[in-house]
Write an enzyme that holds these catalytic residues in place. Structure first.
Site, PDB file in Angstrom:
ATOM      1  N   HIS A 157      36.581  38.535  41.676  1.00 37.11           N
ATOM      2  CA  HIS A 157      37.256  37.253  41.872  1.00 37.11           C
ATOM      3  C   HIS A 157      37.048  36.681  43.271  1.00 37.11           C
ATOM      4  O   HIS A 157      37.315  35.491  43.491  1.00 37.11           O
ATOM      5  CB  HIS A 157      38.755  37.409  41.596  1.00 37.11           C
ATOM      6  CG  HIS A 157      39.074  37.634  40.154  1.00 37.11           C
ATOM      7  ND1 HIS A 157      39.529  36.635  39.311  1.00 37.11           N
ATOM      8  CD2 HIS A 157      39.012  38.751  39.383  1.00 37.11           C
ATOM      9  CE1 HIS A 157      39.731  37.128  38.096  1.00 37.11           C
ATOM     10  NE2 HIS A 157      39.420  38.413  38.113  1.00 37.11           N
ATOM     11  N   ASP A 365      35.816  31.288  50.167  1.00 35.02           N
ATOM     12  CA  ASP A 365      36.696  31.514  49.022  1.00 35.02           C
ATOM     13  C   ASP A 365      35.835  31.795  47.798  1.00 35.02           C
ATOM     14  O   ASP A 365      34.772  31.176  47.626  1.00 35.02           O
ATOM     15  CB  ASP A 365      37.569  30.285  48.754  1.00 35.02           C
ATOM     16  CG  ASP A 365      38.995  30.642  48.400  1.00 35.02           C
ATOM     17  OD1 ASP A 365      39.208  31.763  47.896  1.00 35.02           O
ATOM     18  OD2 ASP A 365      39.897  29.816  48.616  1.00 35.02           O
TER      19      ASP A 365
END
Length: 469
Positions: A157, A365
């Protein structure tokens, strides 16, 4: 496909909407297959290291939720030490914040071995196993060493850095060999996928086998990008719900003479919050017309505040906000409203909808779902504008956002100014394209696409048993 088994650091009850879109999406597939969700209970017990801690099993409809406790020593080494003291900073390109010397890797391996032993006893022959995130990279290798032959997929993730940054981790070869024990490895972006492919080619001499397949360590693996999404329909329904509507009406009244900007983040050094504040300060300095007309609401939810790096960024952020308000504020206008607390998810859509601009400007991110929630919450007839860091995984998909370099305060300030002045027709066109993208690649697409490819992946071992790492 047989029963789905999801393994993650923490387990959520998929029936509870507070669990979020990911848990709900996984819950749908788990429900359909009568699946199992396995992970840490969130509880710490005072027992000697190596003790087989208690297993908790209960049912959420047709889904079995199975969790195990951790000892304090295991938690400190596996979770705080290695997962968040080594992998998190390195994977976010912050080698300077990684604690390489603490010996946490043994605890990380020990907990993954324990998870493998406890999970193996619950597996059925036709299970399909889906492991989530950086806490559990070596889990498949540990399962293989115990004789597990089921298909195992893995999804990261967070970002995966380039090979040279990965190679700075002591034992990086052990870690990445663990990734190659999976049948399918999924990443958030094509950039992350490229980093993985370059690493296994350069460091492990992997051979391409066509269509995202590689031969490495005497077996075949698949690797692909699956950018995660949100449940757009669910979030738009949340926007129309009473709590969100009340928030929207209140924000619209209170800021009727202002243009509202919003930032919603965890307090984390990867989110670029000090850089964002410097860009906003630059906006006020360079574009005087924004003074008394633009207000930034910045929500920074508490996160790991017992770690010094987080304490440092908290103090820096508070200092910057105070300085901006002190230098530019008026009796009837405060440039920055900063909140160091969590805002209820049910209220956030109303805040997004009331905002003219969203600032999503992380330094790095994996994906960042705030930007997708902001898009989903907008009024298509009068939508706000997304200012998005080019270093967020979402930037690969959301080309119609205003993409910025968060390290460039002047450039980011110019983009914010452009967003505040953007004509209605251009805002509508950009929003229409962005909404179409997040609808097409929503969280259900992410889940289905990964599991479809995992179902096709062949768990080939070439007759060679997987050796313990």
């Amino acid at each position: 496909m047989g029963r789905l088994v999801v393994v993650s650091n923490r387990v959520a009850d998929p029936r509870k909407t507070a669990a979020g879109g990911l848990a709900v999406a996984l819950g749908e597939v788990l429900n359909d297959s009568g699946g199992l969700w396995f992970g840490w209970s969130g509880k710490l017990v005072e027992e000697p290291v190596g003790t087989e801690t208690q297993m908790h099993v209960h049912h959420a409809g047709p889904v079995t939720l199975a969790t195990v406790d951790l000892t304090r020593e295991d938690y400190d080494a596996y979770y705080v030490g290695y997962s968040n003291g080594v992998l998190w900073p390195v994977f976010h390109y912050r080698l300077d914040l990684a604690d390489f010397d603490a010996g946490y890797i043994e605890g990380y391996r020990r907990v993954n071995q324990m998870f493998a032993r406890r999970l193996l006893a619950m597996l059925q022959p036709d299970d399909v196993i889906w492991v989530q995130d950086y806490h559990l990279i070596p889990l498949a290798a540990e399962l293989r060493s115990l004789g597990c032959t089921q298909r195992i997929g893995y999804f990261l993730h967070i970002p995966l850095p380039p090979p040279l940054i990965l190679a700075a981790i002591p034992g990086h070869d052990w870690l990445m060999k663990g990734l190659c024990a999976y049948d399918l490895v999924g990443f958030q972006s094509n950039a992350d996928l490229d980093h993985f492919c370059r690493y296994i080619q350069d460091e492990a001499h992997a051979q391409p086998a066509g269509e995202g397949r590689w031969r490495v360590f005497n077996r075949f693996i698949h690797a692909a990008a699956f950018p995660i999404g949100i449940d757009v329909g669910e979030f738009r329904a949340l926007t129309a719900a009473p709590e969100a509507q009340e928030m929207y009406q209140r924000m619209s009244r209170e800021y009727s003479r202002r243009k509202l900007l919003v930032g919603v983040d965890r307090l984390d050094y990867s989110k670029g919050l000090p850089q964002r504040m410097r860009a906003f300060r630059e906006l006020l300095a360079r574009y005087p017309e924004t003074r008394q007309s633009a207000t930034l609401i910045q929500i920074a939810s508490p996160s790991r505040e017992d770690v010094s790096a987080y304490t440092d960024i908290l103090h820096e952020l508070e200092s910057l906000c105070g300085s901006i308000n002190g230098n530019y504020g008026e009796l009837d206008w405060m440039p920055v409203r900063y909140m160091h607390r969590t805002v209820a998810r049910a209220r956030l859509p109303g805040l997004y909808r009331a905002s003219r601009v969203a600032l999503v400007t992380p330094l790095r991110d994996g994906m960042n779902l705030v930007c997708k929630e902001f898009i989903a919450a907008q009024n298509p007839e009068d939508p706000g504008v997304l200012v998005l860091s080019r270093f967020a995984g979402a930037a690969e998909q959301l080309k119609e956002a205003l993409l910025v370099n968060p390290y460039d305060s002047e450039g980011t300030a110019a983009a914010i100014h452009l967003a505040l002045q953007m004509p209605l027709e251009e805002r509508r066109e950009r929003h229409k394209a962005l909404l179409a993208t997040i609808r097409r690649t929503d969280v259900h697409w992410w889940c289905d696409s990964f599991l479809d490819l995992l179902g096709q992946a062949e768990a080939e071992e070439s007759g060679t048993p997987w050796l313990r790492l």
